[in-house]
Enzyme design. Structure first.
Site, short mmCIF file in Angstrom:
data_model
loop_
_atom_site.label_atom_id
_atom_site.label_comp_id
_atom_site.label_asym_id
_atom_site.label_seq_id
_atom_site.Cartn_x
_atom_site.Cartn_y
_atom_site.Cartn_z
N GLU A 12 1.44 -0.36 -4.91
CA GLU A 12 0.67 0.55 -5.32
C GLU A 12 1.17 1.90 -5.69
OE1 GLU A 12 -3.45 3.13 -3.95
OE2 GLU A 12 -1.57 2.49 -2.59
N ASP A 23 0.80 -1.09 0.06
CA ASP A 23 -0.13 0.17 -0.03
C ASP A 23 0.81 1.30 -0.06
OD1 ASP A 23 -2.76 1.13 0.41
OD2 ASP A 23 -1.77 1.95 2.31
C1 ABC Z 1 -11.17 8.12 3.65
C2 ABC Z 1 -12.65 8.27 3.58
C3 ABC Z 1 -12.88 8.86 1.77
C4 ABC Z 1 -12.43 10.19 1.99
C5 ABC Z 1 -10.79 10.12 2.39
C6 ABC Z 1 -10.17 11.64 2.28
O1 ABC Z 1 -10.88 9.48 3.58
O2 ABC Z 1 -13.05 6.72 3.42
O3 ABC Z 1 -14.21 8.80 1.81
O4 ABC Z 1 -12.24 10.85 0.92
C7 ABC Z 1 -7.88 4.19 3.30
C8 ABC Z 1 -9.39 3.85 3.16
C9 ABC Z 1 -10.04 5.20 2.61
C10 ABC Z 1 -9.83 6.35 3.56
C11 ABC Z 1 -8.26 6.55 3.37
C12 ABC Z 1 -7.93 7.65 4.54
O5 ABC Z 1 -7.55 5.32 4.18
O6 ABC Z 1 -9.56 2.74 2.45
O7 ABC Z 1 -11.28 4.77 2.66
O8 ABC Z 1 -10.55 7.27 2.77
O9 ABC Z 1 -8.25 7.53 5.55
C13 ABC Z 1 -4.26 3.45 -0.47
C14 ABC Z 1 -5.34 2.43 -0.37
C15 ABC Z 1 -6.50 2.93 0.07
C16 ABC Z 1 -6.12 3.51 1.47
C17 ABC Z 1 -4.97 3.96 1.82
C18 ABC Z 1 -4.65 4.32 3.17
C19 ABC Z 1 -4.09 3.89 0.71
O10 ABC Z 1 -5.42 1.62 -1.52
O11 ABC Z 1 -7.76 2.28 0.17
O12 ABC Z 1 -7.37 4.31 1.98
O13 ABC Z 1 -3.94 3.24 3.64
C20 ABC Z 1 -3.45 8.35 -2.49
C21 ABC Z 1 -2.41 7.54 -1.98
C22 ABC Z 1 -2.71 6.12 -2.31
C23 ABC Z 1 -3.95 5.84 -1.42
C24 ABC Z 1 -5.26 6.84 -1.94
C25 ABC Z 1 -6.46 6.75 -1.26
O14 ABC Z 1 -4.62 8.21 -1.73
O15 ABC Z 1 -1.08 7.95 -2.74
O16 ABC Z 1 -1.82 5.17 -1.73
N1 ABC Z 1 -4.50 4.62 -1.66
C26 ABC Z 1 -3.93 11.43 -6.70
C27 ABC Z 1 -2.60 11.34 -5.92
C28 ABC Z 1 -2.40 9.84 -5.34
C29 ABC Z 1 -3.80 9.74 -4.31
C30 ABC Z 1 -4.87 9.59 -5.38
C31 ABC Z 1 -6.30 9.62 -4.60
O17 ABC Z 1 -4.96 11.18 -5.97
O18 ABC Z 1 -1.38 11.60 -6.85
O19 ABC Z 1 -1.48 10.01 -4.41
O20 ABC Z 1 -3.71 8.52 -3.88
O21 ABC Z 1 -6.73 10.61 -3.22
C32 ABC Z 1 -4.30 11.22 -12.00
C33 ABC Z 1 -2.72 11.63 -11.48
C34 ABC Z 1 -2.82 10.76 -10.16
C35 ABC Z 1 -3.89 11.35 -9.27
C36 ABC Z 1 -5.36 11.13 -9.80
C37 ABC Z 1 -6.52 11.70 -9.13
O22 ABC Z 1 -5.26 11.65 -10.98
O23 ABC Z 1 -1.91 10.85 -12.23
O24 ABC Z 1 -1.64 10.98 -9.46
O25 ABC Z 1 -3.91 10.86 -7.76
O26 ABC Z 1 -4.28 11.95 -13.12
#
Ligand code: ABC
Length: 467
Positions: A227, A203
């Site tokens: 990831e 993760d």
């Molecule tokens: C909770 C709530 C959500 C609320 C959020 C703020 O908080 O449930 O409703 O919106 C876990 C839970 C989630 C929880 C989070 C935070 O924790 O499953 O339900 O959300 O408390 C991993 C996992 C994911 C997990 C975590 C945390 C990490 O798969 O399930 O979440 O352990 C970032 C991280 C990535 C992470 C993801 C959720 O957030 O890097 O590891 N996933 C951009 C950024 C990314 C970012 C992404 C999403 O947005 O660069 O780093 O991911 O926020 C493209 C670009 C990308 C860009 C996208 C949007 O557009 O190339 O770079 O990504 O064009």
């Protein structure tokens, strides 16, 4: 680390809390942000279902103890809000249950991948963090200063900033500290010895410095898939120098742009999803391909054209890399953002008769046969046959594939010159064993003769593999 074996797998991603309960109760609540009761034993009870879908490996959500509070974002049912890495999450079962799951998979010649989090712990609310509750990192100095990530494109911000917000924040572990690295190495080696899984999904990989991974993967002694949530192939591809596999986020974005938003034609798709990824990935054959997961809206959330969804699906199954099906995709779930994309599977009653289930099952089983028969199926990159604005056709040993994003009003007869000496051979259509008269697909005079009907992709199999 088993890459040769993992390349051949058809992976199923599931959230343990949302896949199957100990006892079947199909009317049990299936949505929301609270624990709903799925368990490791529940998964064991549904392995027939997964095998009938053509699945050979199961990726389960994180297994360790999480915070118990009900936060502003609900409970830690997904498993990513660690509190104590030295204990299991008792909502999902006992240590014996987890061992039994891995053993049950192995008895069926299936593999188990567990999701692991090394970047952070979790804390509910905006108040001060009580670090003493965390295990094994229970001192404030084991964590970076609290500062939320502002710019996801700034590497230092990603490495040292905290994920989350003041509803749930994720205290960011100082993974650059050698003492902490070595505790992590001992931890993963211990977990592997205890539970005997075959792979890990790492993760938040881009939030931990890359040099953390080689000794960590060595200690784990299993296949590791990172990831790296980013659309740029160069950004993601470089991680393959540090661990064997990455989730293919670059392909995911191209699939959405091409088959969902239809912002680009098939020539552009070929440039960006094939050539750019080939150029940037160290080994595209170990990329984990997907079109849905628990962090992104489901494809059918906004896509109303089934033919486009099937094209994107075929791309994940037959392009370079291995396919990952996310639980519910086979049941045509159509939820949007988290948590709507995480509905429990029991509400589908594990139906094996719907059209998407049958399509996925047929394609995955053909892929298994091809992997069995052609030793180079998973190691040789796909070969393009035809690229134009409407079509991208390619071949791999034993199969010809044609993708299009023209949609369900598109019908066309197609002839593609081949570099083959084969003079006359009927081909098997993976979707429809008996196409309408006159529309059968075949190779004749070194040319592939086929047709696209209602915008569906073509997957044409060499009949010799069926005998
Ligand atoms: C909770 C709530 C959500 C609320 C959020 C703020 O908080 O449930 O409703 O919106 C876990 C839970 C989630 C929880 C989070 C935070 O924790 O499953 O339900 O959300 O408390 C991993 C996992 C994911 C997990 C975590 C945390 C990490 O798969 O399930 O979440 O352990 C970032 C991280 C990535 C992470 C993801 C959720 O957030 O890097 O590891 N996933 C951009 C950024 C990314 C970012 C992404 C999403 O947005 O660069 O780093 O991911 O926020 C493209 C670009 C990308 C860009 C996208 C949007 O557009 O190339 O770079 O990504 O064009």
């Amino acid at each position: 680390y088993g890459a040769a074996i993992w390349r051949k797998q058809n992976i199923y991603q599931l959230l343990t809390d949302r896949f199957a309960r100990n006892e079947d109760d199909y009317d049990h609540p299936a949505t929301g942000r609270l624990y709903l009761g799925g368990t490791w034993r529940g998964i064991i009870s549904k392995l027939d279902y997964l095998q009938s879908l053509g699945i050979t490996a199961v990726w389960i959500s994180p297994i360790v103890k999480n915070i118990e509070e009900t936060t502003g974002y609900g409970q830690a049912y997904h498993g990513y809000w660690t509190e104590d890495m030295t204990e299991l999450n008792s909502h999902f079962g006992t240590a014996d249950d987890l061992r039994a799951l891995v053993q049950a998979l192995h008895e069926r010649n299936m593999l188990c991948m567990i999701d692991i989090v090394v970047n952070h712990m979790a804390h509910s609310g905006s108040g001060p963090v009580n670090f003493a509750r965390y295990r094994p990192f229970h001192r404030a100095e084991d964590y970076h200063e609290k500062r939320f990530i502002r710019d996801y494109d700034n590497l230092n911000d990603c490495l040292t900033g905290w994920l989350g917000d003041n509803v749930v924040c994720l205290p960011d572990i100082r993974t650059e500290n050698p003492r902490i690295c070595s505790i992590f190495q001992n931890w993963i080696a211990f977990l592997h010895r205890e539970y005997n899984f075959d792979g890990i999904r790492v993760d938040t990989a881009k939030h931990v410095q890359k040099t953390f991974y080689p000794p960590f993967v060595h200690a784990a002694n299993v296949f590791a898939m990172a990831e790296v949530f980013h659309g740029d192939p160069a950004y993601v591809g470089v991680y393959q120098h540090y661990l064997p596999s990455v989730l293919n986020y670059p392909l995911y974005y191209q699939l959405r742009d091409t088959f969902l938003d239809r912002k680009q034609n098939m020539s552009v798709f070929y440039q960006k999803a094939v050539l750019d990824i080939h150029r940037s990935f160290y080994d595209v054959t170990t990329a984990g391909n997907f079109v849905e997961n628990h962090d992104v809206p489901r494809f059918l959330h906004t896509c109303r054209d089934y033919s486009l969804a099937v094209n994107a699906l075929v791309a994940t199954i037959f392009m370079d890399g291995f396919p990952i099906i996310y639980q519910g995709q086979e049941q045509m779930y159509n939820g949007g953002d988290d948590p709507e994309n995480r509905d429990a599977l029991w509400k589908s009653r594990y139906d094996t008769t719907n059209s998407m289930f049958r399509v996925i099952s047929s394609l995955l089983k053909y892929r298994l046969k091809l992997c069995d028969i052609y030793s180079n199926f998973t190691t040789e990159p796909t070969q393009p046959l035809l690229v134009n604005d409407q079509l991208y056709a390619f071949t791999r040993p034993g199969v010809y594939v044609i993708l299009t994003n023209m949609g369900s009003t598109f019908n066309s007869r197609i002839q593609i010159p081949l570099r083959t000496t084969c003079e006359n051979k009927p081909l098997v259509d993976a979707f429809d064993e008996k196409p309408p008269a006159g529309l059968e697909s075949r190779i004749a005079s070194s040319t592939l003769h086929t047709s696209i009907q209602f915008g569906f992709p073509k997957v044409l199999i060499d009949p010799s593999i069926l005998y």
